[in-house]
Scaffold this motif. Structure first.
Motif, PDB file in Angstrom:
ATOM      1  N   GLU A 165       0.807  -1.228   0.000  1.00  0.00           N
ATOM      2  CA  GLU A 165       0.000   0.000   0.000  1.00  0.00           C
ATOM      3  C   GLU A 165       0.838   1.275   0.000  1.00  0.00           C
ATOM      4  O   GLU A 165       0.488   2.247  -0.681  1.00  0.00           O
ATOM      5  CB  GLU A 165      -0.943   0.042   1.209  1.00  0.00           C
ATOM      6  CG  GLU A 165      -2.026  -1.005   1.206  1.00  0.00           C
ATOM      7  CD  GLU A 165      -1.583  -2.319   1.827  1.00  0.00           C
ATOM      8  OE1 GLU A 165      -0.361  -2.491   2.081  1.00  0.00           O
ATOM      9  OE2 GLU A 165      -2.449  -3.177   2.047  1.00  0.00           O
ATOM     10  N   GLU A 166       1.900   1.271   0.800  1.00  0.00           N
ATOM     11  CA  GLU A 166       2.692   2.505   0.894  1.00  0.00           C
ATOM     12  C   GLU A 166       3.174   2.941  -0.486  1.00  0.00           C
ATOM     13  O   GLU A 166       3.258   4.141  -0.781  1.00  0.00           O
ATOM     14  CB  GLU A 166       3.888   2.290   1.834  1.00  0.00           C
ATOM     15  CG  GLU A 166       4.650   3.573   2.123  1.00  0.00           C
ATOM     16  CD  GLU A 166       5.879   3.338   2.999  1.00  0.00           C
ATOM     17  OE1 GLU A 166       6.162   2.173   3.359  1.00  0.00           O
ATOM     18  OE2 GLU A 166       6.558   4.341   3.294  1.00  0.00           O
ATOM     19  N   PHE A 167       3.483   1.956  -1.332  1.00  0.00           N
ATOM     20  CA  PHE A 167       3.925   2.258  -2.705  1.00  0.00           C
ATOM     21  C   PHE A 167       2.758   2.700  -3.576  1.00  0.00           C
ATOM     22  O   PHE A 167       2.736   3.807  -4.103  1.00  0.00           O
ATOM     23  CB  PHE A 167       4.611   1.037  -3.315  1.00  0.00           C
ATOM     24  CG  PHE A 167       4.777   1.093  -4.806  1.00  0.00           C
ATOM     25  CD1 PHE A 167       5.514   2.113  -5.408  1.00  0.00           C
ATOM     26  CD2 PHE A 167       4.202   0.124  -5.616  1.00  0.00           C
ATOM     27  CE1 PHE A 167       5.661   2.164  -6.795  1.00  0.00           C
ATOM     28  CE2 PHE A 167       4.352   0.169  -6.995  1.00  0.00           C
ATOM     29  CZ  PHE A 167       5.079   1.182  -7.585  1.00  0.00           C
ATOM     30  N   TYR A 168       1.768   1.823  -3.733  1.00  0.00           N
ATOM     31  CA  TYR A 168       0.768   2.183  -4.754  1.00  0.00           C
ATOM     32  C   TYR A 168      -0.181   3.281  -4.309  1.00  0.00           C
ATOM     33  O   TYR A 168      -0.781   3.955  -5.147  1.00  0.00           O
ATOM     34  CB  TYR A 168       0.054   0.951  -5.333  1.00  0.00           C
ATOM     35  CG  TYR A 168      -0.568  -0.039  -4.391  1.00  0.00           C
ATOM     36  CD1 TYR A 168       0.042  -1.271  -4.164  1.00  0.00           C
ATOM     37  CD2 TYR A 168      -1.783   0.226  -3.769  1.00  0.00           C
ATOM     38  CE1 TYR A 168      -0.541  -2.217  -3.329  1.00  0.00           C
ATOM     39  CE2 TYR A 168      -2.375  -0.707  -2.934  1.00  0.00           C
ATOM     40  CZ  TYR A 168      -1.746  -1.924  -2.708  1.00  0.00           C
ATOM     41  OH  TYR A 168      -2.324  -2.848  -1.880  1.00  0.00           O
ATOM     42  N   ASN A 169      -0.266   3.535  -3.022  1.00  0.00           N
ATOM     43  CA  ASN A 169      -1.051   4.696  -2.567  1.00  0.00           C
ATOM     44  C   ASN A 169      -0.226   5.972  -2.525  1.00  0.00           C
ATOM     45  O   ASN A 169      -0.773   7.076  -2.633  1.00  0.00           O
ATOM     46  CB  ASN A 169      -1.643   4.442  -1.178  1.00  0.00           C
ATOM     47  CG  ASN A 169      -2.716   3.360  -1.203  1.00  0.00           C
ATOM     48  OD1 ASN A 169      -3.349   3.135  -2.222  1.00  0.00           O
ATOM     49  ND2 ASN A 169      -2.909   2.690  -0.080  1.00  0.00           N
ATOM     50  N   GLY A 170       1.094   5.836  -2.341  1.00  0.00           N
ATOM     51  CA  GLY A 170       1.901   7.020  -2.057  1.00  0.00           C
ATOM     52  C   GLY A 170       2.900   7.436  -3.118  1.00  0.00           C
ATOM     53  O   GLY A 170       3.478   8.526  -3.039  1.00  0.00           O
ATOM     54  N   TYR A 171       3.108   6.597  -4.134  1.00  0.00           N
ATOM     55  CA  TYR A 171       4.125   6.923  -5.139  1.00  0.00           C
ATOM     56  C   TYR A 171       3.710   8.133  -5.967  1.00  0.00           C
ATOM     57  O   TYR A 171       2.569   8.208  -6.441  1.00  0.00           O
ATOM     58  CB  TYR A 171       4.354   5.714  -6.059  1.00  0.00           C
ATOM     59  CG  TYR A 171       5.322   5.981  -7.185  1.00  0.00           C
ATOM     60  CD1 TYR A 171       6.691   6.063  -6.948  1.00  0.00           C
ATOM     61  CD2 TYR A 171       4.874   6.152  -8.492  1.00  0.00           C
ATOM     62  CE1 TYR A 171       7.585   6.315  -7.980  1.00  0.00           C
ATOM     63  CE2 TYR A 171       5.754   6.403  -9.532  1.00  0.00           C
ATOM     64  CZ  TYR A 171       7.104   6.478  -9.268  1.00  0.00           C
ATOM     65  OH  TYR A 171       7.982   6.730 -10.297  1.00  0.00           O
ATOM     66  N   ASN A 172       4.618   9.087  -6.141  1.00  0.00           N
ATOM     67  CA  ASN A 172       4.307  10.240  -6.991  1.00  0.00           C
ATOM     68  C   ASN A 172       5.515  10.667  -7.826  1.00  0.00           C
ATOM     69  O   ASN A 172       5.699  11.837  -8.130  1.00  0.00           O
ATOM     70  CB  ASN A 172       3.771  11.410  -6.159  1.00  0.00           C
ATOM     71  CG  ASN A 172       4.821  11.939  -5.193  1.00  0.00           C
ATOM     72  OD1 ASN A 172       5.898  11.333  -5.068  1.00  0.00           O
ATOM     73  ND2 ASN A 172       4.551  13.044  -4.531  1.00  0.00           N
ATOM     74  N   GLY A 173       6.343   9.663  -8.186  1.00  0.00           N
ATOM     75  CA  GLY A 173       7.534   9.954  -8.984  1.00  0.00           C
ATOM     76  C   GLY A 173       7.210  10.166 -10.452  1.00  0.00           C
ATOM     77  O   GLY A 173       6.061  10.013 -10.890  1.00  0.00           O
ATOM     78  N   THR A 174       8.255  10.510 -11.233  1.00  0.00           N
ATOM     79  CA  THR A 174       8.062  10.763 -12.664  1.00  0.00           C
ATOM     80  C   THR A 174       8.272   9.503 -13.500  1.00  0.00           C
ATOM     81  O   THR A 174       7.844   9.447 -14.652  1.00  0.00           O
ATOM     82  CB  THR A 174       9.046  11.841 -13.158  1.00  0.00           C
ATOM     83  OG1 THR A 174      10.374  11.436 -12.804  1.00  0.00           O
ATOM     84  CG2 THR A 174       8.740  13.188 -12.531  1.00  0.00           C
ATOM     85  N   ALA A 175       8.945   8.493 -12.937  1.00  0.00           N
ATOM     86  CA  ALA A 175       9.180   7.250 -13.685  1.00  0.00           C
ATOM     87  C   ALA A 175       7.920   6.396 -13.708  1.00  0.00           C
ATOM     88  O   ALA A 175       7.183   6.329 -12.720  1.00  0.00           O
ATOM     89  CB  ALA A 175      10.321   6.468 -13.040  1.00  0.00           C
TER      90      ALA A 175
END
Ligand code: MN
Length: 237
Positions: A165-175
């Protein structure tokens, strides 16, 4: 870091396999893979299925091709630690589907005693991620995801192989990030995403593509995506 440019017609990513050689054969036959394609396997070849070692052996063979990258999944990591170390992952492998792989290995090495060592060597050499640029857009392929706000070089093994969850809820990178690990049938509703088929890859609004479509589940599938065109191939039901 790879720079695939357009020397390949398709940049294919394949999600979790989990010992389902029938589903692997099904999807692989459909993609008609050739030398003009580049294929990234996102890990989790073994565990929970009924032909775990055949799937691992397939990954060992195909990864010898120059246009194939076979990444490490958390299940390969658990298997490696089970046989080589005495750490936490060692104790959790068998109850997490490793018992099927272990039983197959016990039988397999009766006639091919070198196979265990070859398998462990193969796993030990698996990279944790693959990064490339396609027409100036950065793409990162890894098994589970990235910890938001941390550069790729500073990601922990724990994050890359296990994060959810921490990744797919929180990711906001450009890649653009392409991952497996969390089966799409287990995802709840996603804001802004209309999910019609729970066993189909999901593209999230924050540049994440999730392609573990539950290979080990009764109605699950193995999925392969061309990240350039967005075309999807799946194993038969
Ligand atoms: Mn998995």
């Amino acid at each position: 870091m790879g720079r695939l440019k357009m020397q390949y017609n398709r940049i294919l990513a394949m999600g979790d396999i989990h010992g389902r050689f029938d589903r692997l054969s099904s999807v692989f036959n459909k993609i008609k893979f050739g030398s003009k394609d580049f294929l990234i396997l996102l890990g989790d070849y073994v565990d929970r299925g009924n032909e775990n070692l055949h799937c691992l052996q397939w990954a060992m063979r195909i990864s010898k091709l120059p246009n194939v990258v076979a990444l490490r999944g958390n299940h390969e990591q658990m298997m490696l630690y089970y046989y080589l170390l005495g750490t936490y992952e060692s104790t959790i492998w068998l109850p997490n589907g490793g018992k099927y792989t272990k039983a197959e290995m016990d039988e397999w090495i009766k006639t091919d005693p070198d196979f265990l060592n070859e398998a462990l060597k193969f796993i030990d050499k698996r990279p944790y991620y693959y990064r490339t640029f396609i027409d100036g857009q950065e793409y990162i392929f890894c098994h589970a995801g990235l910890k938001p706000g941390v550069s790729l070089e500073n990601q922990s093994v724990e994050s890359i192989l296990w994060i959810r969850e921490e990744f797919y809820n929180g990711y906001n990178g450009t890649a653009e990030v392409v991952v497996g690990h969390t089966p799409t049938p287990y995802l709840g509703s996603v804001p802004g995403v209309d999910i019609k088929d729970r066993y189909y890859p999901i593209r999230l609004p924050n540049k994440i593509t999730m392609i573990d479509t539950g290979s080990f589940l009764p109605k699950g599938r193995i999925s392969c995506v061309d990240v350039i065109s967005g075309q999807v191939w799946q194993s038969d039901d």
